[in-house]
Design a protein around this motif. Structure first.
Motif, short mmCIF file in Angstrom:
data_model
loop_
_atom_site.label_atom_id
_atom_site.label_comp_id
_atom_site.label_asym_id
_atom_site.label_seq_id
_atom_site.Cartn_x
_atom_site.Cartn_y
_atom_site.Cartn_z
N VAL A 92 90.93 2.57 51.25
CA VAL A 92 91.02 4.05 51.28
C VAL A 92 91.97 4.28 52.49
O VAL A 92 92.95 5.21 52.43
CB VAL A 92 89.88 4.80 51.35
N ALA A 93 91.78 3.81 53.68
CA ALA A 93 92.57 4.20 54.84
C ALA A 93 93.94 3.69 54.87
O ALA A 93 94.83 4.01 55.57
CB ALA A 93 91.72 3.58 56.03
N ALA A 94 94.07 2.49 54.11
CA ALA A 94 95.28 2.04 53.97
C ALA A 94 96.53 2.75 53.20
O ALA A 94 97.71 2.82 53.45
CB ALA A 94 95.39 0.69 53.15
N GLU A 95 95.91 4.16 52.55
CA GLU A 95 96.72 5.04 52.06
C GLU A 95 97.20 6.18 52.97
O GLU A 95 98.02 7.17 52.71
CB GLU A 95 96.11 5.43 51.03
N GLY A 96 96.88 5.86 54.29
CA GLY A 96 97.06 6.90 55.37
C GLY A 96 95.69 7.48 55.67
O GLY A 96 94.97 8.00 54.97
N CYS A 97 95.76 7.60 56.93
CA CYS A 97 94.42 7.91 57.65
C CYS A 97 94.74 8.45 59.16
O CYS A 97 95.09 7.83 59.89
CB CYS A 97 93.21 7.07 57.58
N ASP A 98 94.05 9.67 59.38
CA ASP A 98 94.25 10.20 60.59
C ASP A 98 92.87 10.19 61.59
O ASP A 98 92.90 10.36 62.68
CB ASP A 98 94.73 11.41 60.80
N LEU A 117 93.11 0.32 62.67
CA LEU A 117 94.18 1.25 62.44
C LEU A 117 94.69 2.20 63.73
O LEU A 117 95.74 2.67 63.55
CB LEU A 117 93.71 2.21 61.28
N GLY A 118 93.88 1.92 64.49
CA GLY A 118 94.37 2.90 65.73
C GLY A 118 94.06 4.14 65.60
O GLY A 118 94.59 5.09 66.47
N VAL A 119 93.00 4.62 64.77
CA VAL A 119 92.77 6.10 64.58
C VAL A 119 91.39 6.37 65.19
O VAL A 119 90.50 5.68 65.31
CB VAL A 119 92.85 6.47 63.24
N PRO A 120 91.17 7.68 65.48
CA PRO A 120 89.84 8.12 66.12
C PRO A 120 88.61 7.90 65.14
O PRO A 120 88.73 7.76 63.75
CB PRO A 120 89.86 9.52 66.41
N VAL A 394 82.77 24.15 63.36
CA VAL A 394 82.72 23.55 64.83
C VAL A 394 83.33 22.10 64.62
O VAL A 394 84.15 21.66 65.23
CB VAL A 394 81.53 23.85 65.52
N ALA A 395 82.54 21.42 63.65
CA ALA A 395 82.90 19.85 63.61
C ALA A 395 84.24 19.73 62.99
O ALA A 395 84.78 18.88 63.49
CB ALA A 395 81.73 19.40 62.83
N ALA A 396 84.49 20.51 62.18
CA ALA A 396 86.14 20.53 61.51
C ALA A 396 87.24 20.62 62.35
O ALA A 396 88.03 19.95 62.64
CB ALA A 396 86.38 21.31 60.36
N GLY A 397 86.85 21.71 63.40
CA GLY A 397 87.89 21.96 64.42
C GLY A 397 88.01 20.81 65.22
O GLY A 397 89.19 20.30 65.69
N LEU A 398 86.82 20.34 65.85
CA LEU A 398 86.83 19.20 66.74
C LEU A 398 87.62 17.84 66.25
O LEU A 398 88.23 17.02 66.82
CB LEU A 398 85.50 18.78 67.14
N LEU A 402 90.87 15.85 67.11
CA LEU A 402 91.04 14.43 67.46
C LEU A 402 92.31 13.76 66.88
O LEU A 402 93.00 12.82 67.46
CB LEU A 402 89.66 13.54 67.21
N ALA A 403 92.05 14.17 65.56
CA ALA A 403 93.02 13.44 64.60
C ALA A 403 94.44 13.73 65.04
O ALA A 403 95.37 12.99 64.78
CB ALA A 403 92.98 13.85 63.15
N GLY A 404 94.75 14.82 65.75
CA GLY A 404 96.10 15.52 65.77
C GLY A 404 96.43 14.86 67.16
O GLY A 404 97.63 15.08 67.62
#
Length: 408
Positions: A92-98, A117-120, A394-398, A402-404
């Motif tokens: 799933v993450a191979a298709e792009g993941c942040d 992947l080097g993602v949070p 709150v969690a979505a914003g956090l 992180l992803a950005g």
């Protein structure tokens, strides 16, 4: 922005992810949820327009048996779920993941895919009872038990970590080797990280000083439910005083034998009608009396607001829903974190902790007598006004923050 959420567990593990997924989508993120392919969970995610990517076996196939899973079953399931996470999340993450967020039954493997992947990566939990602490002992886990006379919490939590390694360690390090990553020591702490997120209401589940970790408490992730109650249920509710609700959710193999009859007779002793939530436990009518109504999948948020008392097993989600509805509770704890929620409801004065997992007519009659006290209703309504409803936001914003962030 594309976010992967993953869990393997009961309805109480999946519904919060649906709430978070809905908030992420509202902010423009693309969301994929990797979770067990139970029909209930597919339908739940359909409600928020998010696809479910199957992960592992259905939960119902494991728990909806006459007997609870054994330790031997756990030692087969644990590595199988680790392998499923490496395979499914990597694809799933191979298709792009942040970012990757994991929850549910010890989600070993999720952090490792994120690392490759080097993602949070974030681990989220719905209570504090599984987190290392100086204030309470770890819960039961398959494997070599701690000595009965051991009372040192530090020793007990060290032994808990050893049990996690026995269950998951070999499979995690096989997966890491396949990804070209070095092995890890201490799977539990590797999965938890030092800053897990606690998706629980701070009044119902205070975290300050309760764990050796440093959790980020977002508030509970509550999925708004606007579905109308079925017409026949509304007619039943309109036909008399508010009933006693009784349900044990996903506790198929753990629901006490004869609990439906005991609950109905206890409610009748107080002149109350009953709504039975069938759930995976398959609760059903005990006779042809017209004072009992059986429901399946239903909007509990609306139903609990019309209930005199909510009798349940003490899952985090059900406890929070009942508390938010201002309904007094009788909690009959069976496994895992449920004794904690039972004790917490009693401490807050908004309900009763049933003494043990095997209720009788007499014990439920006594518990209902206490829960039906007007003072308990008043306290329940007061606490309801404090329950936060913005946890998923709150969690979505956090998570999007992180992803950005720039990556090394």
């Amino acid at each position: 922005m594309r976010v992967v959420l993953t869990s393997w567990g009961s309805r109480g593990d999946i519904e919060p992810l649906a709430a978070l997924a809905a908030e992420l989508r509202a902010r423009g993120a693309r969301v994929v949820v990797c979770a067990p392919p139970d029909e209930d969970f597919v339908a739940l995610l359909d409600r928020v327009g998010v696809p479910l990517v199957p992960l592992g076996p259905t939960v119902k196939s494991i728990v909806a048996n006459p007997k609870p899973p054994t330790g031997q079953d756990a030692f087969k399931l644990a590595p199988a779920l680790v392998e499923a996470r490496f395979e499914t999340l990597a694809a799933v993450a191979a298709e792009g993941c942040d970012a990757v967020l994991a929850t549910g039954l010890m989600p070993a493997g999720a952090r490792d895919v994120a690392e490759k992947l080097g993602v949070p990566y974030v681990l989220a939990c719905f209570h504090v009872m599984g987190l290392p602490s100086r204030h309470f002992r770890p819960g039961r886990r398959p494997g070599t038990p701690s000595p009965a006379d051991e009372t040192d919490y530090e020793v007990l939590w060290k032994q808990d970590a050893e049990r996690v390694d026995a269950l998951y360690g070999a499979a995690v390090n096989r997966g890491r080797a396949a990804l070209g990553l070095p092995p890890v020591d201490g799977v539990r702490d590797h999965v938890f990280t030092q800053r897990p997120w606690l998706a629980a209401d701070p009044v119902l589940c205070p975290s300050a000083g309760m764990t050796e970790l440093d959790p980020v408490q977002t508030g509970a992730w509550i999925l708004p439910d606007t579905r109308p109650l079925p017409a026949d249920l509304r007619a039943f509710l309109d036909g008399g005083e508010p009933p006693v609700y009784v349900g044990f959710g996903s506790m198929a193999a753990y629901a006490p034998e004869g609990v439906a009859r005991a609950a109905v007779e206890a409610a009748r002793a107080h002149g109350r009608r009953v709504v039975l939530g069938s759930g995976w436990a398959g609760l059903g009518a005990v006779d042809d009396g017209d004072d009992c109504f059986v429901v399946g999948e239903v909007n509990q948020q609306a139903l609990f607001r019309r209930s005199a008392v909510v009798v349940h097993h003490g899952g985090a989600g059900t406890t929070t829903t009942a508390a938010r509805a201002g309904a007094p509770q009788v909690v009959v704890p069976l496994i895992a974190d449920q004794p904690y929620w039972a004790s917490r409801i009693a401490e807050l004065g908004v309900g009763v902790a049933h003494p043990g997992p095997a209720p009788t007519v007499a014990s439920l009659t006594a518990a209902l007598a206490a829960a039906l006290d007007p003072g308990v209703r008043a306290r329940a309504e007061a606490v309801a006004a404090t329950v936060r409803t913005d946890g998923a936001a709150v969690a979505a914003g956090l998570l999007l923050d992180l992803a950005g962030r720039p990556r090394p």
